[in-house]
Design an enzyme around this catalytic site. Structure first.
Site, short mmCIF file in Angstrom:
data_model
loop_
_atom_site.label_atom_id
_atom_site.label_comp_id
_atom_site.label_asym_id
_atom_site.label_seq_id
_atom_site.Cartn_x
_atom_site.Cartn_y
_atom_site.Cartn_z
N GLU A 72 32.46 87.61 42.80
CA GLU A 72 32.71 86.37 43.55
C GLU A 72 33.49 85.36 42.71
O GLU A 72 34.50 84.81 43.18
CB GLU A 72 31.39 85.75 43.99
CG GLU A 72 31.58 84.41 44.68
CD GLU A 72 30.31 83.78 45.20
OE1 GLU A 72 29.20 84.22 44.83
OE2 GLU A 72 30.43 82.83 46.00
N ASP A 92 27.71 89.54 43.18
CA ASP A 92 27.47 88.12 43.47
C ASP A 92 26.49 87.66 42.40
O ASP A 92 25.30 87.99 42.44
CB ASP A 92 26.88 87.96 44.88
CG ASP A 92 26.82 86.51 45.30
OD1 ASP A 92 26.85 85.62 44.42
OD2 ASP A 92 26.74 86.26 46.52
N ILE A 94 25.16 84.76 41.51
CA ILE A 94 24.05 83.98 42.07
C ILE A 94 24.28 83.92 43.57
O ILE A 94 25.23 83.27 44.04
CB ILE A 94 23.98 82.54 41.50
CG1 ILE A 94 23.72 82.56 39.99
CG2 ILE A 94 22.90 81.74 42.23
CD1 ILE A 94 23.54 81.17 39.36
N ASP A 95 23.47 84.61 44.33
CA ASP A 95 23.54 84.48 45.78
C ASP A 95 22.48 83.46 46.17
O ASP A 95 21.28 83.71 46.01
CB ASP A 95 23.31 85.83 46.48
CG ASP A 95 23.64 85.71 47.96
OD1 ASP A 95 24.69 85.14 48.29
OD2 ASP A 95 22.84 86.18 48.78
N THR A 97 23.62 79.84 45.64
CA THR A 97 23.96 78.79 44.66
C THR A 97 23.46 77.42 45.12
O THR A 97 22.98 76.62 44.31
CB THR A 97 25.49 78.76 44.41
OG1 THR A 97 25.87 80.03 43.89
CG2 THR A 97 25.88 77.68 43.41
N ASP A 222 28.28 89.16 49.12
CA ASP A 222 26.99 88.69 49.63
C ASP A 222 26.17 89.85 50.21
O ASP A 222 24.94 89.81 50.21
CB ASP A 222 27.19 87.67 50.77
CG ASP A 222 27.84 86.37 50.30
OD1 ASP A 222 27.36 85.80 49.32
OD2 ASP A 222 28.84 85.96 50.92
O1 LIG Z 1 27.86 81.30 47.71
P1 LIG Z 1 26.60 82.09 47.50
O2 LIG Z 1 25.41 81.25 47.20
O3 LIG Z 1 26.81 83.23 46.59
O4 LIG Z 1 26.34 82.87 48.93
C1 LIG Z 1 25.89 82.22 50.13
C2 LIG Z 1 25.18 83.21 51.07
O5 LIG Z 1 24.31 84.03 50.58
C3 LIG Z 1 24.55 82.40 52.18
O6 LIG Z 1 23.74 83.20 53.00
C4 LIG Z 1 25.65 81.90 53.00
O7 LIG Z 1 25.16 81.19 54.10
C5 LIG Z 1 26.60 81.04 52.17
O8 LIG Z 1 27.74 80.74 52.95
C6 LIG Z 1 27.05 81.71 50.90
O9 LIG Z 1 27.99 82.72 51.13
MG LIG Z 2 26.61 84.84 47.88
MG LIG Z 3 27.28 83.54 44.68
#
Ligand SMILES: O=P([O-])([O-])O[C@@H]1[C@@H](O)[C@H](O)[C@@H](O)[C@H](O)[C@@H]1O
Ligand SMILES: [Mg+2]
Ligand SMILES: [Mg+2]
Length: 283
Positions: A72, A92, A94-95, A97, A222
């Site tokens: 990412e 990813d 940190i999914d 963030t 994601d």
């Molecule tokens: O940006 P990030 O925290 O890696 O990932 C997030 C996703 O896991 C979340 O479900 C989505 O709603 C956000 O738009 C974003 O994509």
């Molecule tokens: Mg993510």
């Molecule tokens: Mg992320």
């Protein structure tokens, strides 16, 4: 060749665990995170996202120097988002963030691995719950070593659905998100939930806690790992237009059963963000 990718998967698990330590350490640190923005003022990134991604990619490169990457934060920094037939790590760091920035306690490290554009394994580490979700193609899905199984529920009226609001805030998109939510809620369903991370939402489907999750606007990083965890736990994946799931389409429905996925699709006001394989760099 039964264990062709086992070394890579073992490495992904230890890299995810190490990444989780870095995330927890950053949350303990008194110094405030510097929060930067990407595609919109609510699409957040921190130095920890960047640091974790570098750590994972560096460690993989040392062990598997010929492999490719889609990360990412690397894509955000201008690296191409290109899924080829090569063994590819889809990361990813940190999914969730936004959760991380606000200390909302659902934060995942997500590592998928594809070969010939097919997912071979997926690892999602929910850092604050210390839950390591893993799946290997054809070998089932697990959480901390325990097998996962989706819910047996076939009635959407008896279901919990996970959904997210994403990070697009233009009026047209927000309206479509709310149209879908209103329709799904009024089916009625037992409830709508959202962990704030696509990866954990998918693991909740795999665990049988929610019957389905859908979102439009996610990226391949994601959902790459989570998609295999869902299918290996017995679930199904669709595009929000009802067609087959396509990790590059930025649209996903992950459900316990086809009947639930197809019923949900009828209520989703679908739309088409720019596909991941058509996007310019620095999205
Ligand atoms: O940006 P990030 O925290 O890696 O990932 C997030 C996703 O896991 C979340 O479900 C989505 O709603 C956000 O738009 C974003 O994509
Ligand atoms: Mg993510
Ligand atoms: Mg992320």
């Amino acid at each position: 060749m039964a264990d062709l990718w086992q070394n890579a998967m073992d490495h992904a698990v230890s890299a995810a665990r190490h990444a989780g330590e870095v995330v927890r350490e950053a949350l303990r640190d008194d110094r405030k995170q510097t929060v930067m923005t990407k595609s919109s003022s609510v699409d957040l990134v921190t130095q920890t996202d960047q640091k974790v991604e570098k750590l994972i990619i560096q460690s993989v490169k040392e062990k598997f120097p010929t492999h490719s990457f889609i990360g990412e934060e690397s894509v955000s920094a201008g690296e191409p988002l290109l899924l080829t037939d090569a063994p590819t790590w889809i990361i990813d760091p940190i999914d969730g963030t936004t959760n991380f920035v606000h200390t909302f306690p659902f934060i995942a490290v997500s590592i998928g691995f594809s070969v010939n554009k097919q997912m071979e394994f997926g690892v999602v580490y929910s850092c604050l719950e210390d839950k390591m979700y893993t799946a290997r193609r054809g070998r089932g899905a697990f959480c901390n070593g325990e097998p996962l199984q989706v819910s047996h529920q076939e009635d959407i009226n008896q279901s919990i659905i996970a959904a997210e609001f994403g990070s697009t805030r233009d009026a047209e998109t927000v309206d479509k998100i709310f149209i879908s939510l209103r329709r799904v809620l009024s089916l009625p369903v037992h409830g709508i939930r959202g962990a704030g991370t696509a990866a954990i939402n998918m693991c909740l489907v795999a665990s049988g806690c929610v019957e389905a999750y859908y979102e439009i606007g996610i990226h391949v990083w994601d959902v790459a790992a989570g998609s295999l965890i869902v299918s290996e736990a017995g679930g199904v994946l669709l595009d929000t237009d009802g067609g087959p799931a396509d990790l590059m389409s930025r649209r996903i429905v992950a459900a316990n059963r086809r009947i639930i996925a197809e019923r949900l699709v009828k209520e989703i006001e679908t739309f088409s963000p720019i596909r991941d394989d058509a996007a310019p760099a620095n999205q």
